[in-house]
Design a protein around this motif. Structure first.
Motif, PDB file in Angstrom:
ATOM      1  N   GLU A 129      -6.799   5.574  28.472  1.00 35.81           N
ATOM      2  CA  GLU A 129      -5.886   4.867  27.588  1.00 35.81           C
ATOM      3  C   GLU A 129      -5.526   3.482  28.110  1.00 35.81           C
ATOM      4  N   ASN A 148      -9.649   5.462  22.412  1.00 39.61           N
ATOM      5  CA  ASN A 148      -8.532   5.031  23.250  1.00 39.61           C
ATOM      6  C   ASN A 148      -7.746   3.887  22.591  1.00 39.61           C
ATOM      7  N   ALA A 149      -6.675   3.481  23.254  1.00 38.70           N
ATOM      8  CA  ALA A 149      -5.788   2.460  22.696  1.00 38.70           C
ATOM      9  C   ALA A 149      -6.505   1.129  22.488  1.00 38.70           C
ATOM     10  N   LYS A 152      -8.442   1.321  19.264  1.00 41.96           N
ATOM     11  CA  LYS A 152      -7.553   1.229  18.103  1.00 41.96           C
ATOM     12  C   LYS A 152      -7.131  -0.221  17.856  1.00 41.96           C
ATOM     13  N   LEU A 153      -6.864  -0.956  18.944  1.00 40.52           N
ATOM     14  CA  LEU A 153      -6.465  -2.352  18.815  1.00 40.52           C
ATOM     15  C   LEU A 153      -7.621  -3.221  18.343  1.00 40.52           C
ATOM     16  N   ARG A 156      -8.540  -2.212  14.703  1.00 38.48           N
ATOM     17  CA  ARG A 156      -7.377  -2.295  13.814  1.00 38.48           C
ATOM     18  C   ARG A 156      -7.199  -0.996  13.000  1.00 38.48           C
ATOM     19  N   ARG A 157      -7.395   0.142  13.651  1.00 40.13           N
ATOM     20  CA  ARG A 157      -7.220   1.436  13.006  1.00 40.13           C
ATOM     21  C   ARG A 157      -6.492   2.371  13.971  1.00 40.13           C
ATOM     22  N   PRO A 158      -5.430   3.066  13.488  1.00 37.06           N
ATOM     23  CA  PRO A 158      -4.711   3.990  14.379  1.00 37.06           C
ATOM     24  C   PRO A 158      -5.525   5.231  14.724  1.00 37.06           C
ATOM     25  N   THR A 159      -6.458   5.614  13.839  1.00 33.52           N
ATOM     26  CA  THR A 159      -7.300   6.783  14.105  1.00 33.52           C
ATOM     27  C   THR A 159      -8.529   6.725  13.212  1.00 33.52           C
TER      28      THR A 159
END
Length: 460
Positions: A129, A148-149, A152-153, A156-159
């Motif tokens: 992470e 991992n984080a 996501k960054l 640009r998608r949380p999941t």
């Protein structure tokens, strides 16, 4: 030890029951003490009930033990059962029930292993992470198991549930993921939410519990590429400016001199027949210099054009033995005239590569000629050409010399177009060689120290 104690306990109880039963029968049939036989029979019944309860209790403990293992529940304590058994029977706790103690010890071991596993998982999860590289892991069905984080960054998608979800970002991205091969990096340019990114991607495959997984690392290298591009342009502009100014300034200066020689103070054109021999000679010399520098400028532009208009390589199966023979035949006489030992170490007969024979041959000729220049006035000059496979099974070709070497300050600039340290050099050869290698999806590297010679390596 616990199971031996259990067997010994049960065996002793059974033998005691048999002895008491036999005694009760004997007293009842052979003597007149029928009351004694009654008490013996009652004792047999009590011992039988106690034995059954003992076996059932251990059976329940075993069932609870196995169920706890099956459900990964290691919180159950058997020590309390052992202590309770000791309180009921009046025996010391250390002798109450060794089987219960064995269960408890095994549960403690399982609990410790589970805690260690969870600790390791939390540690790896924290590392994944907090790492700055975006990581995605998916299985053969395209189901995403890890994101991992940083991923996501970047995306640009949380999941993301599966690879088909990438279509919402950019269909090109899912296609690139599907064609990724382990160990082979790829570069993809796309737009994510109106933001241009240059993704450098690399994949690795592994198996876990029989399942195949692919781990992808993603990095946006747009800023690095832009910085390198600006730096490359700056270096190229400096070299271009230097070369052009070297020709334009003398042409401009001499043109002004010629103009002054051909007009009088009133700005009127002079009669050329009125010029004396010295003035005519100066005029002719100036014009020849202007012509020479103009031709030099034209040659420079042609060299620049040759760099920017390289043909696409026509890939064929090239035998390295044949390639070495061609280069050796072409340059053997030139190296002999300079007293240079030109050694071509014959590669294995089965060593082939997919390449454009003429372009690769041109690269090797450039490198050997550069080595010849570096060996001028050197004692025992030698050039060695050899090939093989590196640790990554990639084919490489090396050109090594024992010449003057390259200064550390100059080394980073030798592949810049038109940069040269030779008085009559064009600075095109090495730049052209690098472009040819890039067209072959390979690269060219150099290792050199001043006074120790140089080694140029082509990796395909």
């Amino acid at each position: 030890m616990a199971f031996r104690n259990f067997r010994f306990y049960v065996t002793c109880r059974i033998l005691l029951l048999l002895a008491l039963g036999y005694g009760a029968m004997y007293v009842a049939t052979q003597t007149y003490f029928w009351l004694v036989s009654f008490w013996l029979a009652l004792l047999v019944i009590l011992l039988t009930v106690e034995l059954i309860r003992y076996v059932e209790r251990n059976e329940r403990s075993l069932a609870q033990f196995l169920l706890s293992i099956r459900q990964n529940d290691f919180t159950h304590s058997f020590a309390s059962l052992s202590a309770k058994s000791a309180a009921v029977t009046g025996r010391p706790a250390s002798q109450a029930d060794h089987l219960q103690e064995a269960y408890q010890q095994i549960m403690l071991v399982f609990r410790k292993l589970r805690d260690e596993k969870e600790t390791q998982y939390q540690y790896l999860q924290t590392v994944v992470e907090h790492v700055n590289v975006a990581l995605l892991c998916f299985d053969d069905k395209g189901e995403i198991k890890l994101m991992n984080a940083a991923a996501k960054l970047l995306l640009r998608r949380p999941t993301l549930k599966n690879l088909h979800s990438l279509d919402k970002i950019d269909p090109q991205l899912r296609e690139a993921f599907g064609h990724m091969q382990a160990g082979k990096p790829a570069l993809v340019k796309l737009e994510i939410e109106h933001r241009l990114v240059n993704l450098s991607m690399q994949a690795s495959e592994f198996k876990l519990l029989g399942e195949k997984y692919t781990l992808l690392s993603l990095q946006d290298i747009r800023y690095e590429l832009e910085a390198q591009e600006v730096e490359a342009w700056q270096k190229l502009i400096r070299v271009l400016t230097h070369e052009i100014m070297n020709s334009v300034i003398p042409i401009s200066t001499l043109t002004s001199v010629v103009c002054e020689m051909l007009v009088n103070e009133q700005g009127q054109l002079l009669d050329l027949s009125a010029l004396d021999s010295e003035e005519a000679s100066d005029l002719q010399g100036s014009l020849r210099t202007i012509e020479s520098r103009s031709k030099g400028l034209v040659s420079f532009v042609k060299a620049y054009k040759s760099i920017t208009q390289l043909p696409e390589p026509r890939l064929t199966t090239v035998s390295l033995q044949e390639l070495f023979q061609r280069v050796h035949t072409l340059l053997k006489s030139a190296t002999s005239r300079q007293g240079i030992t030109f050694e071509c170490i014959a590669p294995p007969p089965d060593l082939h590569l997919k390449a454009d024979l003429e372009l690769v041959e041109q690269v090797l000729i450039n490198l050997v000629r550069n080595a010849m220049d570096a060996l001028a006035n050197q004692p025992s000059p030698q050039i060695t050409l050899h090939a093989g496979r590196n640790a990554h099974r990639q084919i490489y070709i090396q050109v090594r010399d024992n010449g003057l070497g390259i200064d550390a300050e100059v080394l980073p600039q030798i592949f810049i177009p038109f940069f040269t340290t030779k008085p009559e050099g064009t600075g095109v050869g090495l730049s052209l060689s690098r472009q040819i290698m890039l067209l072959h999806r390979g690269n060219i590297t150099v290792h050199s120290k001043a006074g120790e010679g140089s080694t140029f390596t082509l990796v395909f």
